[in-house]
Design a protein around this motif. Structure first.
Motif, PDB file in Angstrom:
ATOM      1  N   UNK A 185       0.853  -1.182   0.000  1.00  9.42           N
ATOM      2  CA  UNK A 185       0.000   0.000   0.000  1.00  9.42           C
ATOM      3  C   UNK A 185       0.891   1.235   0.000  1.00  9.42           C
ATOM      4  N   UNK A 186       0.282   2.384  -0.260  1.00  4.99           N
ATOM      5  CA  UNK A 186       1.039   3.630  -0.242  1.00  4.99           C
ATOM      6  C   UNK A 186       0.304   4.674   0.582  1.00  4.99           C
ATOM      7  N   UNK A 187       1.065   5.650   1.038  1.00  4.76           N
ATOM      8  CA  UNK A 187       0.477   6.809   1.704  1.00  4.76           C
ATOM      9  C   UNK A 187       1.269   8.035   1.266  1.00  4.76           C
ATOM     10  N   UNK A 188       1.062   9.142   1.934  1.00  8.37           N
ATOM     11  CA  UNK A 188       1.708  10.387   1.518  1.00  8.37           C
ATOM     12  C   UNK A 188       3.224  10.358   1.691  1.00  8.37           C
ATOM     13  N   UNK A 189       3.708   9.556   2.634  1.00 12.86           N
ATOM     14  CA  UNK A 189       5.141   9.558   2.924  1.00 12.86           C
ATOM     15  C   UNK A 189       5.922   8.505   2.156  1.00 12.86           C
ATOM     16  N   UNK A 190       5.259   7.418   1.750  1.00 17.13           N
ATOM     17  CA  UNK A 190       6.001   6.373   1.065  1.00 17.13           C
ATOM     18  C   UNK A 190       5.141   5.184   0.676  1.00 17.13           C
ATOM     19  N   UNK A 191       5.820   4.099   0.336  1.00 20.06           N
ATOM     20  CA  UNK A 191       5.142   2.875  -0.077  1.00 20.06           C
ATOM     21  C   UNK A 191       5.564   1.719   0.811  1.00 20.06           C
ATOM     22  N   UNK A 192       4.614   0.884   1.194  1.00 22.33           N
ATOM     23  CA  UNK A 192       4.899  -0.278   2.018  1.00 22.33           C
ATOM     24  C   UNK A 192       5.115  -1.486   1.110  1.00 22.33           C
ATOM     25  N   UNK A 193       6.233  -2.173   1.329  1.00 21.12           N
ATOM     26  CA  UNK A 193       6.590  -3.312   0.487  1.00 21.12           C
ATOM     27  C   UNK A 193       6.874  -4.520   1.367  1.00 21.12           C
ATOM     28  N   UNK A 194       6.838  -5.697   0.752  1.00 20.93           N
ATOM     29  CA  UNK A 194       7.098  -6.921   1.496  1.00 20.93           C
ATOM     30  C   UNK A 194       7.843  -7.920   0.634  1.00 20.93           C
ATOM     31  N   UNK A 195       8.446  -8.912   1.287  1.00 23.01           N
ATOM     32  CA  UNK A 195       9.130 -10.003   0.608  1.00 23.01           C
ATOM     33  C   UNK A 195       8.210 -11.210   0.552  1.00 23.01           C
ATOM     34  N   UNK A 196       8.410 -12.070  -0.430  1.00 16.43           N
ATOM     35  CA  UNK A 196       7.644 -13.312  -0.487  1.00 16.43           C
ATOM     36  C   UNK A 196       8.151 -14.308   0.552  1.00 16.43           C
ATOM     37  N   UNK A 197       9.402 -14.152   0.951  1.00 19.59           N
ATOM     38  CA  UNK A 197       9.960 -14.941   2.041  1.00 19.59           C
ATOM     39  C   UNK A 197       9.505 -14.291   3.346  1.00 19.59           C
ATOM     40  N   UNK A 198       8.601 -14.948   4.073  1.00 20.75           N
ATOM     41  CA  UNK A 198       7.995 -14.343   5.257  1.00 20.75           C
ATOM     42  C   UNK A 198       8.969 -14.156   6.406  1.00 20.75           C
ATOM     43  N   UNK A 199      10.186 -14.648   6.241  1.00 23.66           N
ATOM     44  CA  UNK A 199      11.192 -14.431   7.280  1.00 23.66           C
ATOM     45  C   UNK A 199      11.537 -12.946   7.380  1.00 23.66           C
ATOM     46  N   UNK A 200      11.313 -12.224   6.284  1.00 25.77           N
ATOM     47  CA  UNK A 200      11.644 -10.798   6.243  1.00 25.77           C
ATOM     48  C   UNK A 200      10.395  -9.964   6.492  1.00 25.77           C
ATOM     49  N   UNK A 201      10.533  -8.989   7.381  1.00 24.18           N
ATOM     50  CA  UNK A 201       9.417  -8.126   7.743  1.00 24.18           C
ATOM     51  C   UNK A 201       9.120  -7.106   6.638  1.00 24.18           C
ATOM     52  N   UNK A 202       7.836  -6.764   6.433  1.00 23.23           N
ATOM     53  CA  UNK A 202       7.501  -5.668   5.523  1.00 23.23           C
ATOM     54  C   UNK A 202       8.087  -4.359   6.048  1.00 23.23           C
ATOM     55  N   UNK A 203       8.279  -3.413   5.163  1.00 24.43           N
ATOM     56  CA  UNK A 203       8.796  -2.113   5.591  1.00 24.43           C
ATOM     57  C   UNK A 203       8.354  -1.041   4.614  1.00 24.43           C
ATOM     58  N   UNK A 204       8.625   0.212   4.961  1.00 22.87           N
ATOM     59  CA  UNK A 204       8.212   1.334   4.131  1.00 22.87           C
ATOM     60  C   UNK A 204       9.426   1.964   3.458  1.00 22.87           C
ATOM     61  N   UNK A 205       9.269   2.313   2.167  1.00 22.56           N
ATOM     62  CA  UNK A 205      10.272   3.087   1.448  1.00 22.56           C
ATOM     63  C   UNK A 205       9.707   4.485   1.259  1.00 22.56           C
ATOM     64  N   UNK A 206      10.407   5.498   1.723  1.00 19.66           N
ATOM     65  CA  UNK A 206       9.907   6.866   1.619  1.00 19.66           C
ATOM     66  C   UNK A 206      10.023   7.368   0.180  1.00 19.66           C
ATOM     67  N   UNK A 207       9.039   8.163  -0.234  1.00 17.58           N
ATOM     68  CA  UNK A 207       9.005   8.657  -1.606  1.00 17.58           C
ATOM     69  C   UNK A 207      10.262   9.451  -1.942  1.00 17.58           C
TER      70      UNK A 207
END
Length: 252
Positions: A185-207
């Motif tokens: 998903x995205x918001x005003x500050x950035x986009x939230x991304x995830x890995x297909x390997x669930x060992x890795x936590x989702x995180x946000x990349x700032x625009x």
């Protein structure tokens, strides 16, 4: 200013107009305009604006890109970070897909907007990839199985963040590196991304840190893909449980 001089001489020739005609249109003398074409004088900011409007070409292009090397119709205008993305096309009309090398991929972060750097990259063509700009990026690590070291993800340039589709995967070129992730998903500050390997936590990349976004369009592998385990879902659950257990150990 030699690039500027060559560009306005080239553009005037393409239009088939005289120096006098251009000079009259931007309200200066023919002699003054001729000195810009001869690189004898440098134009003021006001003249740059007038010339840019006359030829309908951005100042950035006039000053930095050798326009003779690209068809104006094959230049894709970009928002925010850059003005143009040259599209290389072969003699038969197929797109040339530039290949970012594994060993030199960090160089892309400084050369992505340099036409000379892009020109030096190796390239390939795939006849079924048309109507857009494509580029091949190297993948490393185990965060997006089954793709692993030795894989190149072919991405189609995304012109707007509004075109991001939930659940689709993208190459995100950021100031810190190149990552292949799935969009959440995205918001005003950035986009939230995830890995297909669930060992890795989702995180946000700032625009503000995103330079480019390329949508998955295909892949090229130099190593055979591993066959998924029959118990793949169980393994993911096990890794997730282990991850939560490790987190709990760090809690006071």
């Amino acid at each position: 200013m030699s690039i500027f001089s060559e560009n306005i001489r080239y553009l005037r020739g393409k239009l088939g107009v005289s120096q006098q005609s251009v000079a009259d249109s931007i309200n200066i003398t023919r002699g003054r305009y001729a000195k810009y074409e001869d690189s004898a004088n440098s134009p003021s900011p006001e003249i740059l604006i007038s010339v840019s409007r006359y030829y309908k070409i951005s100042i950035d292009l006039l000053l930095t890109i050798d326009l003779k090397r690209y068809s104006i119709d094959d230049i894709l205008k970009l928002p925010d970070n850059r003005i143009v993305l040259p599209i290389k096309v072969g003699k038969t009309g197929e797109n040339k897909i530039e290949i970012i090398p594994h060993k030199g991929k960090m160089g892309y972060l400084t050369g992505y907007n340099d036409p000379d750097y892009i020109e030096r990259l190796q390239h390939m063509s795939l006849p079924f990839l048309r109507n857009g700009k494509y580029r091949a990026f190297p993948v490393e690590g185990d965060s997006m199985p089954p793709y692993n070291d030795g894989t190149h993800i072919i991405g189609k340039y995304l012109e707007s963040k509004e075109d991001l589709k939930k659940g689709k995967s993208y190459m995100f070129v950021t100031r810190d590196g190149i990552v292949y992730k799935r969009f959440g998903k995205l918001d005003n500050s950035g986009t939230f991304v995830s890995s297909d390997n669930l060992f890795y936590e989702p995180y946000e990349i700032e625009w503000k840190d995103i330079l480019e976004i390329w949508e998955f369009a295909g892949s090229v592998n130099t190593k055979e893909l591993e066959t998924p385990s029959n118990n793949f879902e169980e393994i993911k659950i096990m890794f997730k449980a282990l991850q939560n257990e490790i987190k709990s150990l760090h809690c006071p």
